[in-house]
Motif scaffolding. Sequence first.
Motif, mmCIF file in Angstrom:
data_model
loop_
_atom_site.group_PDB
_atom_site.id
_atom_site.type_symbol
_atom_site.label_atom_id
_atom_site.label_comp_id
_atom_site.label_asym_id
_atom_site.label_seq_id
_atom_site.Cartn_x
_atom_site.Cartn_y
_atom_site.Cartn_z
ATOM 1 N N UNK A 227 29.838 23.338 57.886
ATOM 2 C CA UNK A 227 29.931 24.099 56.787
ATOM 3 C C UNK A 227 30.797 25.245 56.710
ATOM 4 N N UNK A 228 31.813 25.332 57.790
ATOM 5 C CA UNK A 228 32.679 26.500 58.030
ATOM 6 C C UNK A 228 33.036 26.938 56.909
ATOM 7 N N UNK A 229 33.763 26.170 56.052
ATOM 8 C CA UNK A 229 34.556 26.731 54.899
ATOM 9 C C UNK A 229 33.555 27.522 53.982
ATOM 10 N N UNK A 230 32.245 27.203 53.535
ATOM 11 C CA UNK A 230 31.583 28.155 53.019
ATOM 12 C C UNK A 230 30.989 29.168 53.754
ATOM 13 N N UNK A 231 30.759 29.053 54.852
ATOM 14 C CA UNK A 231 30.276 30.252 55.753
ATOM 15 C C UNK A 231 31.248 31.386 56.120
ATOM 16 N N UNK A 232 32.531 30.837 56.055
ATOM 17 C CA UNK A 232 33.520 32.045 56.315
ATOM 18 C C UNK A 232 33.154 33.448 55.473
ATOM 19 N N UNK A 233 32.868 32.829 54.181
ATOM 20 C CA UNK A 233 32.368 34.091 53.160
ATOM 21 C C UNK A 233 31.502 35.052 53.820
ATOM 22 N N UNK A 234 30.564 34.485 54.375
ATOM 23 C CA UNK A 234 29.221 35.443 54.784
ATOM 24 C C UNK A 234 29.738 36.175 56.185
ATOM 25 N N UNK A 235 30.467 35.613 57.134
ATOM 26 C CA UNK A 235 30.820 36.155 58.582
ATOM 27 C C UNK A 235 31.181 37.517 58.156
ATOM 28 N N UNK A 236 32.175 37.717 57.569
ATOM 29 C CA UNK A 236 32.849 39.048 57.423
ATOM 30 C C UNK A 236 31.627 40.196 56.955
ATOM 31 N N UNK A 237 30.587 39.503 56.002
ATOM 32 C CA UNK A 237 29.738 40.366 55.729
ATOM 33 C C UNK A 237 28.649 40.953 56.838
#
Length: 321
Positions: A227-237
């Motif tokens: 699910x890397x595509x969707x989870x790249x949104x939360x990693x910077x958070x």
Amino acid sequence: MTETARTSWMERHQVALFLAAILCGVGVGLAVPGSDALEYAIEPVLGLLLFVTFLSVPFRRIGGSLRDARFLGALGLLNFVVVPIVVFALSRSVVDESALLIGVLLVLLTPCVDYVIVFTGLAGGSATKLLAAAPLLMLAQILLLPLYLLLFIGPDAAALIDGAPFVRAFAILILLPLAAAALVQVLARRYSLVRTIESGLLAATVPLMSATLLIVVASQVRAVGAQLGALTRVAPIYLAFAVILVVLGILVARIARLDAASSRALTFSGVTRNSLVVLPLALALPSALALAPLVVVTQTLVELIVMVVLVRVLPRLIPQR
């Protein structure tokens, strides 16, 4: 190499060993089919790690730590006033996706009560004070998490959260290892064999921490990668949260006029979140929010790297006065 020399070598190279464990976990998780089954080993190895950690804590000093109103007040202020404000601001970037938003809120609004004690001790912080505060932190987050969710995303989301996993995790990961460690300390004062066993267990702290990192990463990295595509949104958070809380933790510690060991403990508590405890909460959510557990796991992976770095960096940011 003698046991003392081996232990000293591991302590000097602990950051490199932890990073190596994380990289090995990534390799095992991606290369070995069925590595996600290692998830069942997380709770036992974490419980063992905490048992060994608690062995190093002088229980006769815990009562004094609970009377440190200045530290406890700073801990409450940072985790339950400052952190929610930061989390609310950072979470607005995923407000359009319910699973991402709930996962981020679940994990970032709950302060860690388990391996934060290990990392704090490794960085020269007051593990005793965090251990004494752990029951208070756990109780406070059980009571306040539904309120925060109600304020941030409404009553429907707050009703989805079941507090039973919190109680279970507290019993298995805190109370049971704590009672076992206290018993060993009592017996070690009377029997030389128990003292020898205790000494050997204390020397295993770094290997156990490395094993915990490897198992957590290996068991979760494949699912995160899917699910890397969707989870790249939360990693910077999560990365931004860690950086901001290091700064705010140091600031609150200075305002409270804490000593260096207490300041490090406070900062680690602000940065480190209760991901392994809230994961069962995320897994219990409806299927429409199936991405939420991976959002929690992503925070674990980011945080582990941050913690390994902080073990080396934080003592320089908060030197002994």
